[in-house]
Design a protein around this motif. Structure first.
Motif, PDB file in Angstrom:
ATOM      1  N   ARG A  48     -22.787  47.734  47.325  1.00  0.00           N
ATOM      2  CA  ARG A  48     -21.794  46.797  47.472  1.00  0.00           C
ATOM      3  C   ARG A  48     -22.375  45.450  48.256  1.00  0.00           C
ATOM      4  O   ARG A  48     -21.727  44.624  48.067  1.00  0.00           O
ATOM      5  CB  ARG A  48     -20.638  47.283  48.323  1.00  0.00           C
ATOM      6  N   LEU A  49     -23.512  45.471  48.697  1.00  0.00           N
ATOM      7  CA  LEU A  49     -24.137  44.393  49.267  1.00  0.00           C
ATOM      8  C   LEU A  49     -25.140  43.698  48.722  1.00  0.00           C
ATOM      9  O   LEU A  49     -25.997  42.999  48.856  1.00  0.00           O
ATOM     10  CB  LEU A  49     -24.630  44.738  50.722  1.00  0.00           C
ATOM     11  N   ARG A  50     -25.314  44.049  47.261  1.00  0.00           N
ATOM     12  CA  ARG A  50     -26.210  43.706  46.353  1.00  0.00           C
ATOM     13  C   ARG A  50     -25.913  42.133  46.045  1.00  0.00           C
ATOM     14  O   ARG A  50     -24.612  41.704  46.173  1.00  0.00           O
ATOM     15  CB  ARG A  50     -26.307  44.164  45.084  1.00  0.00           C
ATOM     16  N   PRO A  51     -26.918  41.205  45.952  1.00  0.00           N
ATOM     17  CA  PRO A  51     -28.251  41.436  45.849  1.00  0.00           C
ATOM     18  C   PRO A  51     -29.137  41.382  46.982  1.00  0.00           C
ATOM     19  O   PRO A  51     -30.581  41.764  46.843  1.00  0.00           O
ATOM     20  CB  PRO A  51     -28.675  39.989  45.068  1.00  0.00           C
ATOM     21  N   HIS A  52     -28.453  41.446  48.175  1.00  0.00           N
ATOM     22  CA  HIS A  52     -29.246  41.470  49.478  1.00  0.00           C
ATOM     23  C   HIS A  52     -29.920  42.744  49.643  1.00  0.00           C
ATOM     24  O   HIS A  52     -31.270  42.856  50.362  1.00  0.00           O
ATOM     25  CB  HIS A  52     -28.404  41.144  50.577  1.00  0.00           C
ATOM     26  N   THR A  53     -29.405  43.701  49.299  1.00  0.00           N
ATOM     27  CA  THR A  53     -30.156  45.074  49.252  1.00  0.00           C
ATOM     28  C   THR A  53     -30.948  45.476  48.055  1.00  0.00           C
ATOM     29  O   THR A  53     -31.418  46.842  48.212  1.00  0.00           O
ATOM     30  CB  THR A  53     -28.947  46.290  49.786  1.00  0.00           C
ATOM     31  N   LEU A  54     -30.932  44.780  47.390  1.00  0.00           N
ATOM     32  CA  LEU A  54     -32.250  45.021  46.307  1.00  0.00           C
ATOM     33  C   LEU A  54     -33.563  45.015  46.896  1.00  0.00           C
ATOM     34  O   LEU A  54     -34.462  45.615  46.290  1.00  0.00           O
ATOM     35  CB  LEU A  54     -31.985  43.984  45.023  1.00  0.00           C
ATOM     36  N   THR A  55     -33.990  44.289  47.830  1.00  0.00           N
ATOM     37  CA  THR A  55     -35.122  44.138  48.411  1.00  0.00           C
ATOM     38  C   THR A  55     -35.226  44.610  49.970  1.00  0.00           C
ATOM     39  O   THR A  55     -36.439  45.012  50.404  1.00  0.00           O
ATOM     40  CB  THR A  55     -35.737  42.741  48.569  1.00  0.00           C
ATOM     41  N   VAL A  56     -34.108  44.792  50.530  1.00  0.00           N
ATOM     42  CA  VAL A  56     -33.979  45.445  52.119  1.00  0.00           C
ATOM     43  C   VAL A  56     -32.972  46.159  52.262  1.00  0.00           C
ATOM     44  O   VAL A  56     -31.857  46.060  51.765  1.00  0.00           O
ATOM     45  CB  VAL A  56     -33.673  44.016  52.876  1.00  0.00           C
ATOM     46  N   PRO A  57     -33.203  47.493  52.709  1.00  0.00           N
ATOM     47  CA  PRO A  57     -32.195  48.422  53.120  1.00  0.00           C
ATOM     48  C   PRO A  57     -30.970  47.833  53.873  1.00  0.00           C
ATOM     49  O   PRO A  57     -31.403  46.949  54.702  1.00  0.00           O
ATOM     50  CB  PRO A  57     -32.925  49.565  54.012  1.00  0.00           C
ATOM     51  N   LYS A  58     -29.777  48.033  53.564  1.00  0.00           N
ATOM     52  CA  LYS A  58     -28.719  47.462  54.347  1.00  0.00           C
ATOM     53  C   LYS A  58     -28.893  47.649  55.876  1.00  0.00           C
ATOM     54  O   LYS A  58     -28.525  46.380  56.416  1.00  0.00           O
ATOM     55  CB  LYS A  58     -27.352  48.144  53.675  1.00  0.00           C
ATOM     56  N   PHE A  75     -22.857  24.331  45.708  1.00  0.00           N
ATOM     57  CA  PHE A  75     -22.073  25.585  45.900  1.00  0.00           C
ATOM     58  C   PHE A  75     -21.754  25.689  47.248  1.00  0.00           C
ATOM     59  O   PHE A  75     -22.484  25.473  48.358  1.00  0.00           O
ATOM     60  CB  PHE A  75     -22.520  26.695  45.148  1.00  0.00           C
ATOM     61  N   THR A  76     -20.481  26.489  47.573  1.00  0.00           N
ATOM     62  CA  THR A  76     -20.203  26.374  49.045  1.00  0.00           C
ATOM     63  C   THR A  76     -20.320  27.809  49.460  1.00  0.00           C
ATOM     64  O   THR A  76     -20.934  28.420  50.397  1.00  0.00           O
ATOM     65  CB  THR A  76     -18.692  25.669  49.197  1.00  0.00           C
ATOM     66  N   SER A  77     -19.644  28.987  48.831  1.00  0.00           N
ATOM     67  CA  SER A  77     -19.310  30.269  49.304  1.00  0.00           C
ATOM     68  C   SER A  77     -20.150  31.012  48.502  1.00  0.00           C
ATOM     69  O   SER A  77     -19.924  31.580  47.343  1.00  0.00           O
ATOM     70  CB  SER A  77     -17.904  30.632  49.194  1.00  0.00           C
ATOM     71  N   ILE A  78     -21.647  31.160  48.728  1.00  0.00           N
ATOM     72  CA  ILE A  78     -22.515  31.785  47.729  1.00  0.00           C
ATOM     73  C   ILE A  78     -23.100  33.062  48.284  1.00  0.00           C
ATOM     74  O   ILE A  78     -23.096  33.334  49.725  1.00  0.00           O
ATOM     75  CB  ILE A  78     -23.790  30.771  47.598  1.00  0.00           C
ATOM     76  N   SER A  79     -23.938  33.730  47.681  1.00  0.00           N
ATOM     77  CA  SER A  79     -24.382  35.045  47.869  1.00  0.00           C
ATOM     78  C   SER A  79     -25.533  35.152  47.247  1.00  0.00           C
ATOM     79  O   SER A  79     -25.749  35.544  45.985  1.00  0.00           O
ATOM     80  CB  SER A  79     -23.569  36.328  47.691  1.00  0.00           C
ATOM     81  N   ILE A  80     -26.763  34.833  47.789  1.00  0.00           N
ATOM     82  CA  ILE A  80     -27.986  34.737  47.301  1.00  0.00           C
ATOM     83  C   ILE A  80     -29.125  35.686  47.678  1.00  0.00           C
ATOM     84  O   ILE A  80     -29.385  35.781  49.007  1.00  0.00           O
ATOM     85  CB  ILE A  80     -28.596  33.259  47.192  1.00  0.00           C
ATOM     86  N   GLY A  81     -29.838  36.533  46.990  1.00  0.00           N
ATOM     87  CA  GLY A  81     -30.802  37.517  47.382  1.00  0.00           C
ATOM     88  C   GLY A  81     -32.230  36.646  47.885  1.00  0.00           C
ATOM     89  O   GLY A  81     -32.451  35.793  47.532  1.00  0.00           O
ATOM     90  N   ASP A  82     -32.963  37.642  48.282  1.00  0.00           N
ATOM     91  CA  ASP A  82     -34.278  37.179  48.598  1.00  0.00           C
ATOM     92  C   ASP A  82     -35.152  36.659  47.453  1.00  0.00           C
ATOM     93  O   ASP A  82     -34.945  37.186  46.358  1.00  0.00           O
ATOM     94  CB  ASP A  82     -35.117  38.412  49.154  1.00  0.00           C
ATOM     95  N   TYR A  83     -35.914  35.753  47.891  1.00  0.00           N
ATOM     96  CA  TYR A  83     -36.796  35.104  46.768  1.00  0.00           C
ATOM     97  C   TYR A  83     -36.091  34.352  45.686  1.00  0.00           C
ATOM     98  O   TYR A  83     -36.819  34.061  44.686  1.00  0.00           O
ATOM     99  CB  TYR A  83     -37.922  36.139  46.264  1.00  0.00           C
ATOM    100  N   SER A  84     -34.946  34.058  45.656  1.00  0.00           N
ATOM    101  CA  SER A  84     -34.460  33.315  44.676  1.00  0.00           C
ATOM    102  C   SER A  84     -34.664  31.884  44.756  1.00  0.00           C
ATOM    103  O   SER A  84     -34.986  31.330  45.953  1.00  0.00           O
ATOM    104  CB  SER A  84     -32.717  33.477  44.745  1.00  0.00           C
ATOM    105  N   VAL A  85     -34.637  31.134  43.786  1.00  0.00           N
ATOM    106  CA  VAL A  85     -34.708  29.590  43.836  1.00  0.00           C
ATOM    107  C   VAL A  85     -33.671  28.950  43.173  1.00  0.00           C
ATOM    108  O   VAL A  85     -33.460  29.204  41.783  1.00  0.00           O
ATOM    109  CB  VAL A  85     -36.136  29.370  43.211  1.00  0.00           C
ATOM    110  N   LEU A  86     -32.779  28.392  43.698  1.00  0.00           N
ATOM    111  CA  LEU A  86     -31.684  27.276  43.154  1.00  0.00           C
ATOM    112  C   LEU A  86     -32.039  25.978  43.293  1.00  0.00           C
ATOM    113  O   LEU A  86     -31.543  25.664  44.539  1.00  0.00           O
ATOM    114  CB  LEU A  86     -30.447  27.877  43.397  1.00  0.00           C
TER     115      LEU A  86
END
Length: 336
Positions: free
Chosen positions: A13-23, A324-335
């Motif tokens: 439920r906390l993806r993308p953040h938990t794709l690289t780090v355990p919650k 963008f304002t209310s975002i959720s971006i995981g590790d190593y992303s580039v925008l």
């Protein structure tokens, strides 16, 4: 005293953040969830912690294992790594640490934080941490008798029975007794929905006359998804600020920038033409330029430019330049 922390779940439920780090290793106010959890438990117990056993999936990797052992050592405890590689329920997860189940123990699920001020009733066979909630139908609850003892456990009651929700932290006077009851479930294939459940062991213990009492917490903070994790970060920052804890590193470069507390600012952060806060966590090595950030959680070594962020959660090693304002971006992303 020993603490057992089941944390092998994937945190979907906390993806993308938990794709690289355990919650449980996601930082809240600059410190991993599981670190804050065991610190707070140690504070309530007011006893020396001998060992902390972390139950993880083998795929978490050696660096995660080293980080967890380090968390235990910071509390003066031995850190033990145990593995649960199949999702077979709460009872099965705890039994993966059976070698650590001796003497008094605390079992704590690593997806929640709390604030509490009560004295542990060490005369009880078990203490179950609970929190009064508005909608008990969404939780497992306990029912008390007039002597403040737990007489029943009910999962998501459709009719009102109690408003004391189980938050997922348990004390057992005898780890050996709990281990015996959990082993009984496994040996006799006592399953519900294909999983071995801790509540079945608790019910068996209660039927044998063991004394269960509640430990009531003042605050219960969830870390289940992005929005509630950001909210938990905000609440924790406010608690720590009220406690007088220093949250802003002195190793900070700030040019034409403003920090509105409460905020956590890690080491070697660089701010240029930026307003940070309130209720923002910025991890080590972040660089923020021409931006306004509030009510947000940003991990380590991330670069943010030209942003106006509110209710945002950004991982580590991210580069973000946008509107963008209310975002959720995981590790190593580039925008950019």
């Amino acid at each position: 005293m020993k603490i057992i922390v089941p944390m092998a779940g994937r945190g979907s439920r906390l993806r993308p953040h938990t794709l690289t780090v355990p919650k449980p290793l996601i930082p809240i106010a600059g410190k991993p969830i599981v670190h804050r959890l065991v610190e707070d438990i140690a504070g309530v117990l007011n006893q020396q912690i001998e060992e902390i056993a972390f139950i993880i999936h083998k795929d978490f990797g050696k660096q995660v294992e080293k980080d967890l052992v380090s968390i235990a050592e910071k509390l003066g405890a031995k850190g033990t790594i145990c593995y649960q590689n199949e999702a077979l329920g709460t009872a099965h997860a705890i039994m993966c640490a059976k070698e650590s189940m001796s003497g008094p123990i605390v079992v704590a699920y690593a997806d929640t934080l709390f604030r509490a001020d009560f004295t542990l009733d060490t005369s009880a066979d078990s203490v179950i941490w609970v929190k009064q909630v508005d909608d008990p139908s969404a939780f497992g609850v306990v029912q008390l008798n007039k002597h403040n003892q737990i007489v029943d456990f009910v999962e998501k009651p459709k009719e009102f029975i109690s408003d004391l929700a189980i938050i997922g932290i348990y004390y057992f006077k005898s780890g050996e007794t709990l281990r015996k009851e959990l082993q009984f479930l496994l040996d006799n294939n006592v399953v519900k929905g294909g999983e071995y459940q801790l509540t079945d062991a608790l019910e068996n213990m209660k039927q044998k006359g063991l004394k269960f009492v509640p430990g009531k917490v003042d605050e219960w903070m969830d870390c289940g998804n992005k929005n509630v994790t950001v909210e938990t970060n905000t609440r924790m920052l406010n608690f720590l600020h009220q406690d007088g804890e220093k949250l802003i590193s002195k190793v900070l470069v700030s040019e034409n920038s403003t920090i509105i507390e409460p905020c956590f600012i890690g080491d070697n952060v660089v701010l240029k033409n930026t307003t940070i806060g309130p209720n923002v966590s910025l991890g080590t090595g972040c660089k923020v330029e021409n931006s306004t950030i509030k009510n947000s959680l940003v991990q380590n070594l991330t670069v943010i430019k030209n942003a106006n962020l509110d209710n945002a959660m950004i991982g580590s090693h991210v580069s973000f330049d946008g509107n963008f304002t209310s975002i959720s971006i995981g590790d190593y992303s580039v925008l950019e």
